[in-house]
Design an enzyme around this catalytic site. Structure first.
Site, mmCIF file in Angstrom:
data_model
loop_
_atom_site.group_PDB
_atom_site.id
_atom_site.type_symbol
_atom_site.label_atom_id
_atom_site.label_comp_id
_atom_site.label_asym_id
_atom_site.label_seq_id
_atom_site.Cartn_x
_atom_site.Cartn_y
_atom_site.Cartn_z
ATOM 1 N N ASP A 70 0.796 -1.121 -0.017
ATOM 2 C CA ASP A 70 -0.148 0.041 0.078
ATOM 3 C C ASP A 70 0.722 1.167 -0.085
ATOM 4 O OD1 ASP A 70 -2.234 -1.520 -0.050
ATOM 5 O OD2 ASP A 70 -2.855 -1.402 2.135
ATOM 6 N N GLY A 102 -10.558 17.421 -36.550
ATOM 7 C CA GLY A 102 -11.647 16.531 -37.041
ATOM 8 C C GLY A 102 -11.865 17.038 -38.380
ATOM 9 N N LEU A 103 -11.388 18.250 -38.734
ATOM 10 C CA LEU A 103 -11.772 18.777 -40.054
ATOM 11 C C LEU A 103 -10.943 18.002 -41.235
ATOM 12 C CD1 LEU A 103 -11.974 22.452 -39.642
ATOM 13 C CD2 LEU A 103 -13.794 21.142 -40.440
ATOM 14 N N ASP A 134 -15.527 30.581 -37.522
ATOM 15 C CA ASP A 134 -15.038 29.448 -37.621
ATOM 16 C C ASP A 134 -15.369 28.541 -36.680
ATOM 17 O OD1 ASP A 134 -13.020 30.283 -39.191
ATOM 18 O OD2 ASP A 134 -11.458 30.963 -37.568
#
Length: 510
Positions: free
Chosen positions: A36, A416-417, A281
């Site tokens: 631990d 992602g474009l 944009d």
């Protein structure tokens, strides 16, 4: 008990470590076996702290169980005091040592040390990390906070508040405290004590000097704030300033308690999020489907920002913080969805897959899930990994925090474009048809691929059907292929044509 590969929260003694490591002048003696003793790893590797956490372990082994483990604890406590000379000692047991029932609190008090000893009993098999941090901070506040003598304020004396809740290993806590302290200063309010982060036991003794309390992180600070309200009559600010709307609400709530004018600060709002989210944009982001999961405070705040400030559609909202399940369920009803309350990451993955979002906002677990599913993701909540403790100033709260949030959430979608550009130029020689969005990793390389299960006949797709399939967004293309092939097999078809694709779409769209 269920074994799991990942966990959102550790046992409650890890929460106690976060409080102790965040404070100064406090040392934590933890009755624990060798297995631990991983605090050094958490705080020096993950948070990249420049010092070792103030934790001493008894590190008993299996062979010690037949002897006097209580004596091991007393020796460890004495050595910790002699070596570190802290203002106070915090003592407790890990989940394994709890079974031995050695009573660390009683053993430490029997040593007659010349410093206060605060014992925390943390039921490791019923509670988890966030509860452990809240309980530890609550016990420390009860032990040290003193009622302030009534003081007459000087004519020009500014109101004072305490900031409660930030800890070590917290998601952007360091920068949030700096941002909100600056915001309060501009509002005309002084910070009396910030705790637990960077506070000493002596500082906790001055909590009663403040006019009111600000609870930045309810998961840790709320029980202590409620005790201060009952005991000292200190009101508390409950609004958490994450996002533009919440920050403005926070300023107005603080101004009301402090008796100051919020207008100058509200008029000087310098955040760029509102303008950016309305700009040309960003208009293509409107209506993007987002799935949100994390601790309750950050998840609820993220849902508000997503809908009200960025124009997203919240299709999933959940938390692993069961103590705050009511608040998250209430927030989910505002989006007409059912909250996901679970600490099982596999259930979260199933919920994400079912919701089919275009963006995931979550913890480091959801980051891994999103990468496997080929989805953009931004981290908004603990648990986090080393990359989420940046060297740069990067708050989540206040007006500057809103700027950071906009960049963090929107940049994965802007990248992602690439997917749209690949779709437009697939037939050009320099592009290959199998290319996927580079920022999504290998999961996006062949997003429409579907495994053929053993015993299932392989189906062929004609050229027109394949071309139409590629028009479907990448994040649901694999499901569309699987549904179409299932439809074809159910109807005894050996090949998938354009008509088959349309028929399947109509069938599953009912």
């Amino acid at each position: 008990m269920k074994l799991t590969l990942w966990t959102y929260e550790g046992p409650p003694h890890v929460g106690a470590m976060r409080v102790a490591t965040g404070m100064e002048g406090l040392h934590y003696v933890l009755h624990a076996p060798q297995g631990d003793t991983y605090a050094d790893l958490l705080f020096t590797m993950i948070e990249r702290q420049a010092k070792r956490p103030p934790v001493t372990y008894t590190t008993f082994q299996a062979r010690d169980l037949g002897g006097d483990t209580a004596e091991l604890f007393k020796n460890a406590a004495l050595q910790a005091y002699e070596r570190f000379r802290p203002q106070a000692l915090l003592v407790g047991a890990s989940c394994t040592a709890e079974l031995i029932q050695d009573d660390p609190g009683g053993l430490a008090r029997a040593l007659g040390l010349p410093i206060p000893v605060v014992a925390v009993e943390l039921p490791a098999y019923q509670k988890k990390e966030n509860w452990g941090s809240a309980e530890t901070f609550y016990q420390l506040v009860r032990a040290f906070a003193q009622r302030s003598a009534l003081r007459e304020k000087a004519p020009n004396e500014r109101p004072r508040c305490n900031i409660l809740g930030p800890t070590a290993l917290g998601f952007r806590h360091r920068d949030d405290v700096a941002e909100i302290t600056g915001l309060l200063d501009r509002l005309g309010v002084d910070v009396n004590v910030t705790a637990p982060l960077r506070a000493t036991p002596a500082d906790l003794g001055r909590l009663g000097d403040a006019d009111f309390n600000i609870v930045l992180y309810p998961e840790t600070g709320m029980p202590a704030a409620q005790w201060l309200l009952r005991t000292f009559g200190q009101p508390l600010v409950k609004t958490v300033p994450i996002g533009i709307g919440a920050t403005r609400d926070f300023i107005q709530e603080v101004a009301g308690l402090a008796g100051v004018d919020p207008a100058p600060l509200l008029d000087a709002d310098e955040s760029r999020l509102p303008w950016y989210s309305r700009s040309v944009d960003s208009t293509y982001l409107t209506g993007k489907r987002v799935f949100i999961f994390g601790d309750a405070t950050h998840a609820v705040a993220a849902a508000r920002i997503a809908r009200e400030e960025l124009g997203f559609t919240v299709v999933g909202l959940g938390t692993y913080s069961r103590e705050f399940a009511r608040e998250v369920r209430q927030a989910a009803t505002q989006h007409n969805i059912e909250a996901t309350i679970t600490d099982d990451y596999l259930e979260v993955e199933a919920a994400i897959t079912e919701a089919q979002p275009e963006l995931v906002l979550g913890t480091q677990m959801e980051r891994h899930i999103a990468k496997r599913l080929g989805l953009p993701c931004a981290v908004i909540s603990a648990p986090v990994h080393v990359q989420d403790f940046p060297a740069r100033y990067s708050p989540q709260m206040g007006f500057e925090g809103a700027n950071v949030i906009f960049d963090t959430w929107v940049h994965p979608l802007m990248m992602g474009l690439e997917e749209h550009l690949l779709g437009m130029f697939r037939d050009d020689a320099e592009f290959k048809d199998e290319a996927g969005a580079s920022h999504l990793g290998e999961a996006a390389a062949l997003p429409d691929a579907a495994p053929v299960l053993a015993g299932e006949p392989a189906l062929t797709w004609d050229q027109a059907a394949e071309k139409e399939l590629k028009k479907i967004p990448f994040f649901v293309r694999g499901k569309a292929r699987r549904n179409t092939e299932r439809f074809a097999m159910d109807h005894g078809l050996a090949a998938v044509t354009l008509d088959t694709l349309y028929d399947a779409k109509a069938h599953y769209g009912r």
